[in-house]
Design a protein around this motif. Structure first.
Motif, PDB file in Angstrom:
ATOM      1  N   UNK A 292       0.843  -1.202   0.000  1.00  9.09           N
ATOM      2  CA  UNK A 292       0.000   0.000   0.000  1.00  9.09           C
ATOM      3  C   UNK A 292       0.874   1.246   0.000  1.00  9.09           C
ATOM      4  N   UNK A 293       1.929   1.227   0.777  1.00  8.48           N
ATOM      5  CA  UNK A 293       2.834   2.399   0.825  1.00  8.48           C
ATOM      6  C   UNK A 293       3.445   2.656  -0.544  1.00  8.48           C
ATOM      7  N   UNK A 294       3.843   1.565  -1.214  1.00  5.55           N
ATOM      8  CA  UNK A 294       4.478   1.714  -2.531  1.00  5.55           C
ATOM      9  C   UNK A 294       3.495   2.373  -3.508  1.00  5.55           C
ATOM     10  N   UNK A 295       2.259   1.885  -3.479  1.00  5.80           N
ATOM     11  CA  UNK A 295       1.236   2.432  -4.395  1.00  5.80           C
ATOM     12  C   UNK A 295       0.915   3.886  -4.035  1.00  5.80           C
ATOM     13  N   UNK A 296       0.826   4.158  -2.740  1.00  5.76           N
ATOM     14  CA  UNK A 296       0.511   5.532  -2.312  1.00  5.76           C
ATOM     15  C   UNK A 296       1.610   6.493  -2.771  1.00  5.76           C
ATOM     16  N   UNK A 297       2.866   6.021  -2.733  1.00  5.99           N
ATOM     17  CA  UNK A 297       3.956   6.891  -3.204  1.00  5.99           C
ATOM     18  C   UNK A 297       3.874   7.112  -4.715  1.00  5.99           C
ATOM     19  N   UNK A 298       3.397   6.079  -5.424  1.00  2.00           N
ATOM     20  CA  UNK A 298       3.213   6.252  -6.876  1.00  2.00           C
ATOM     21  C   UNK A 298       2.124   7.300  -7.142  1.00  2.00           C
ATOM     22  N   UNK A 299       1.064   7.239  -6.348  1.00  2.00           N
ATOM     23  CA  UNK A 299      -0.013   8.233  -6.519  1.00  2.00           C
ATOM     24  C   UNK A 299       0.524   9.624  -6.176  1.00  2.00           C
ATOM     25  N   UNK A 300       1.262   9.700  -5.086  1.00  5.87           N
ATOM     26  CA  UNK A 300       1.868  10.981  -4.680  1.00  5.87           C
ATOM     27  C   UNK A 300       2.697  11.560  -5.833  1.00  5.87           C
ATOM     28  N   UNK A 301       3.436  10.700  -6.500  1.00  5.44           N
ATOM     29  CA  UNK A 301       4.315  11.116  -7.604  1.00  5.44           C
ATOM     30  C   UNK A 301       3.502  11.668  -8.796  1.00  5.44           C
ATOM     31  N   UNK A 302       2.241  11.257  -8.870  1.00  2.00           N
ATOM     32  CA  UNK A 302       1.407  11.728  -9.994  1.00  2.00           C
ATOM     33  C   UNK A 302       1.168  13.236  -9.947  1.00  2.00           C
ATOM     34  N   UNK A 303       1.362  13.859  -8.755  1.00  2.00           N
ATOM     35  CA  UNK A 303       1.189  15.330  -8.707  1.00  2.00           C
ATOM     36  C   UNK A 303       2.116  15.998  -9.721  1.00  2.00           C
ATOM     37  N   UNK A 304       3.288  15.370  -9.948  1.00  2.00           N
ATOM     38  CA  UNK A 304       4.230  15.959 -10.919  1.00  2.00           C
ATOM     39  C   UNK A 304       3.643  15.949 -12.318  1.00  2.00           C
ATOM     40  N   UNK A 305       2.931  14.862 -12.639  1.00  2.00           N
ATOM     41  CA  UNK A 305       2.334  14.755 -13.988  1.00  2.00           C
ATOM     42  C   UNK A 305       1.184  15.730 -14.177  1.00  2.00           C
ATOM     43  N   UNK A 306       0.542  16.093 -13.067  1.00  2.00           N
ATOM     44  CA  UNK A 306      -0.661  16.933 -13.174  1.00  2.00           C
ATOM     45  C   UNK A 306      -0.366  18.415 -12.915  1.00  2.00           C
ATOM     46  N   UNK A 307       0.895  18.727 -12.610  1.00  2.00           N
ATOM     47  CA  UNK A 307       1.248  20.135 -12.315  1.00  2.00           C
ATOM     48  C   UNK A 307       1.690  20.862 -13.579  1.00  2.00           C
ATOM     49  N   UNK A 308       1.188  22.064 -13.755  1.00  2.00           N
ATOM     50  CA  UNK A 308       1.559  22.879 -14.934  1.00  2.00           C
ATOM     51  C   UNK A 308       1.731  24.321 -14.516  1.00  2.00           C
ATOM     52  N   UNK A 309       2.560  25.040 -15.283  1.00  2.00           N
ATOM     53  CA  UNK A 309       2.574  26.511 -15.210  1.00  2.00           C
ATOM     54  C   UNK A 309       1.949  26.988 -16.515  1.00  2.00           C
ATOM     55  N   UNK A 310       1.155  28.030 -16.435  1.00  2.00           N
ATOM     56  CA  UNK A 310       0.577  28.575 -17.663  1.00  2.00           C
ATOM     57  C   UNK A 310       1.645  29.462 -18.310  1.00  2.00           C
ATOM     58  N   UNK A 311       1.885  29.240 -19.590  1.00  2.00           N
ATOM     59  CA  UNK A 311       2.916  30.015 -20.295  1.00  2.00           C
ATOM     60  C   UNK A 311       2.538  31.504 -20.317  1.00  2.00           C
ATOM     61  N   UNK A 312       3.543  32.406 -20.160  1.00  2.00           N
ATOM     62  CA  UNK A 312       3.252  33.847 -20.214  1.00  2.00           C
ATOM     63  C   UNK A 312       2.578  34.250 -21.529  1.00  2.00           C
ATOM     64  N   UNK A 313       2.755  33.431 -22.577  1.00  2.00           N
ATOM     65  CA  UNK A 313       2.148  33.755 -23.887  1.00  2.00           C
ATOM     66  C   UNK A 313       0.619  33.830 -23.779  1.00  2.00           C
ATOM     67  N   UNK A 314       0.036  33.133 -22.797  1.00  2.00           N
ATOM     68  CA  UNK A 314      -1.435  33.118 -22.665  1.00  2.00           C
ATOM     69  C   UNK A 314      -1.948  34.495 -22.248  1.00  2.00           C
ATOM     70  N   UNK A 315      -1.260  35.100 -21.261  1.00  2.00           N
ATOM     71  CA  UNK A 315      -1.681  36.442 -20.823  1.00  2.00           C
ATOM     72  C   UNK A 315      -1.368  37.472 -21.902  1.00  2.00           C
ATOM     73  N   UNK A 316      -0.282  37.231 -22.645  1.00  2.00           N
ATOM     74  CA  UNK A 316       0.112  38.200 -23.671  1.00  2.00           C
ATOM     75  C   UNK A 316      -0.817  38.150 -24.885  1.00  2.00           C
ATOM     76  N   UNK A 317      -1.341  36.954 -25.179  1.00  2.00           N
ATOM     77  CA  UNK A 317      -2.187  36.786 -26.377  1.00  2.00           C
ATOM     78  C   UNK A 317      -3.529  36.160 -26.027  1.00  2.00           C
ATOM     79  N   UNK A 318      -4.372  36.859 -25.267  1.00  2.00           N
ATOM     80  CA  UNK A 318      -5.634  36.226 -24.858  1.00  2.00           C
ATOM     81  C   UNK A 318      -6.511  35.818 -26.042  1.00  2.00           C
ATOM     82  N   UNK A 319      -6.378  36.512 -27.181  1.00  2.00           N
ATOM     83  CA  UNK A 319      -7.248  36.163 -28.317  1.00  2.00           C
ATOM     84  C   UNK A 319      -6.793  34.921 -29.073  1.00  2.00           C
ATOM     85  N   UNK A 320      -5.600  34.433 -28.723  1.00  2.00           N
ATOM     86  CA  UNK A 320      -5.126  33.232 -29.417  1.00  2.00           C
ATOM     87  C   UNK A 320      -5.312  31.974 -28.561  1.00  2.00           C
TER      88      UNK A 320
END
Ligand SMILES: OC[C@H]1O[C@H](O[C@H]2O[C@H](CO)[C@@H](O)[C@H](O)[C@H]2O)[C@H](O)[C@@H](O)[C@@H]1O
Length: 539
Positions: free
Chosen positions: A84-112
């Protein structure tokens, strides 16, 4: 695949950023060669897309949150089983896959971009859901707190608060096409979860005016409606209501197909009820349909939902609590009274003592009168529709019945006998319609609210049920993970390890709220060293 095959997903296309300006792209599109029936040949369209559009995820940047540690300190102290611990650590690691930063290009080009700019790390649900979602974030935050990622959790809240400041409500998700609606309002619960861990008063100070605005959004027309109980006393309760009456851009082809053959005004009404169902988070379910098998009979905007009012009661109690900590007596008193009004309204309009649960009330479009207090406001006639849904039990979780209230035992008993408690979790409803928010699907957020509600009921049988449901849910998630190698958006409650299905898009992987619920249940109940993790019949 493009061109309407089984994997065609209209959302993919509205999510891709433009390479050139909107005008330039529209001009090029208009100039594309057409076939005799005015359609564009698929190959021409594909070439147009690759020339004029960027790649789907080119406006987000993978992110490793600073507070992520591969082995978090004091991680799941009650979990003693190594598997269970091993699996829980794998789930914990999934936060890396689901984390994003929004590129500054989005604020610069809202119409695109249809993506909305956000300053902090964004936690997405996964797969086709490449943006943050409102109610998903509550269970993501519960999981992040187990993972020791308090700063990331605060950033998720800050993102939602920025959106609420911009729009006056938290939108369904961070895309421009979600601006017409909110989603199940759980911001105050997210703030409470982080506050209870950090005692950060600055967070409450920042949040209070935003929560007041959000509360005003849900308690003003058209969200708020008036109804009278059997004694003639007037009450105010809330409903879902999207400000939209066209096909949803992310599901354009699907919605136009559903409304085929309808005249303009009937189709507009249906599109409104479709978008309103999306605001509820239950898109779609027999719960909102007049004829339970027919999506064309959606009446979402004419229903007072049990869960929405339970969430608003919780919001009112939370604001009362935050105001008391901040020493703001005026708001504290105002929200204490709002919560007690809503509690009374929920009990008078939605509660059934005979059935030991709450039911959605259907408003009558024709039967209505005017308020005595103000003769312009409509007072609707209503009728409870006594069908079994997991949402009927959300008020137990929200604390609508006070501690020690004997009606709590009735609710526990009613849930036990409801037919919703199955070998692999809680079914969403008893009706198999092919819609994703119906039988046999079981969703992490509903399972979590039922477990937490039973556990907090103070009824010994409820506590036992909560633990048993938690164990079967964890086993089922693990078995499915073992088979598919992924955490899933939804599961099938009828059999341990069975995956969910139905609805308008394929089953998604990732998956934010499922990960959050497994981690928080493991934190709560732990797992003894000698207790097997596989499904009972697989042993
Ligand atoms: O693209 C169709 C719909 O998808 C979303 O709804 C589903 O996914 C959400 C993210 O996990 C979840 O919050 C919701 O409960 C699901 O039904 C979206 O929220 C809808 O607005 C959208 O039309």
């Amino acid at each position: 695949s493009f061109g309407g095959g089984p994997d065609f997903d209209p959302k993919y296309y509205v999510d891709i950023p433009l390479r050139y300006s909107l005008n330039e792209t529209a001009r090029a599109f208009d100039a594309l060669p057409r076939l005799q029936n005015n359609t564009i040949p698929p190959r021409v369209l594909e070439q147009f897309l690759s020339q004029y559009f960027e790649l789907a995820d080119s406006n987000v940047i993978a992110d490793a949150p600073k507070d992520f540690n591969r082995i978090p300190q004091n991680f799941l102290p009650l979990v003693h089983n190594p598997q269970v611990r091993k699996w829980a650590l794998q789930i914990h690691e999934l936060w890396l896959e689901l984390s994003r930063k929004i590129s500054p290009s989005v604020a610069m080009n809202p119409n695109k971009n249809t993506l909305l700019p956000l300053n902090n790390t964004v936690l997405v649900p996964g797969a086709r859901f490449r943006e943050v979602y409102y109610w998903d974030s509550y269970w993501v935050i519960k999981g992040l707190l187990v993972s020791g990622m308090t700063d990331t959790a605060k950033g998720v809240i800050e993102n939602l608060m920025e959106l609420a400041e911009r729009y006056g409500f938290v939108p369904n998700g961070a895309r421009i096409y979600y601006e017409n609606r909110s989603q199940t309002p759980l911001l105050s619960m997210m703030i409470r979860a982080v506050y209870e861990k950090t005692h950060d008063k600055a967070l409450l100070k920042r949040a209070l005016p935003i929560l007041l605005r959000e509360h005003a959004f849900w308690t003003s027309e058209p969200h708020e409606v008036r109804v009278r109980d059997k004694n003639g006393d007037e009450h105010r309760l809330s409903r879902f209501w999207a400000h939209w009456n066209s096909p949803r851009p992310e599901s354009f082809t699907i919605d136009t197909h559903v409304a085929r053959g309808m005249n303009k005004s009937r189709a507009a009404q249906l599109y409104h009820d479709i978008a309103t169902a999306a605001e509820s988070g239950w898109d779609f379910s027999s719960r909102w349909m007049e004829d339970q098998q027919n999506l064309r009979t959606l009446r979402t905007s004419m229903i007072i939902p049990v869960d929405l009012n339970a969430f608003l009661f919780q919001m009112e109690k939370n604001v009362e609590y935050f105001a008391s900590i901040l020493g703001n007596q005026t708001i504290q008193t105002q929200f204490a009274s709002a919560a007690s009004d809503r509690q009374r309204a929920i009990q008078r309009i939605l509660w059934s003592r005979k059935r030991g649960q709450w039911f959605d009330a259907w408003l009558s479009p024709n039967g209505c009168s005017f308020s005595e207090n103000d003769n312009k406001t409509i007072v609707y006639e209503w009728k409870q529709k006594r069908l079994t849904y997991a949402s009927n039990f959300v008020p137990l979780w929200a604390g609508v019945l006070p501690k020690g209230d004997p009606r709590r035992a009735l609710v526990v008993e009613a849930l036990n006998k409801s037919g919703l408690v199955l070998p692999a979790g809680i079914a969403t409803s008893l009706r198999n319609t092919g819609q994703q928010w119906d039988f046999p699907n079981a969703w992490a957020p509903l399972v979590d609210m039922v477990i937490e509600g039973l556990d907090a009921s103070g009824i010994p049988r409820g506590k036992m049920m909560a633990k048993a449901i938690s164990q079967s849910w964890i086993r089922s998630n693990y078995e499915a993970y073992h088979q598919v190698g992924k955490m899933l958006e939804k599961y099938d409650a009828t059999s341990c390890g069975k995956i969910g299905g139905g609805g308008e898009y394929n089953l998604q992987t990732g998956f934010g709220w499922s990960n959050g619920v497994v981690l928080s249940l493991l934190q709560k109940y732990g797992w003894p060293a000698d207790k097997p993790l596989f499904c009972p019949d697989a042993l």
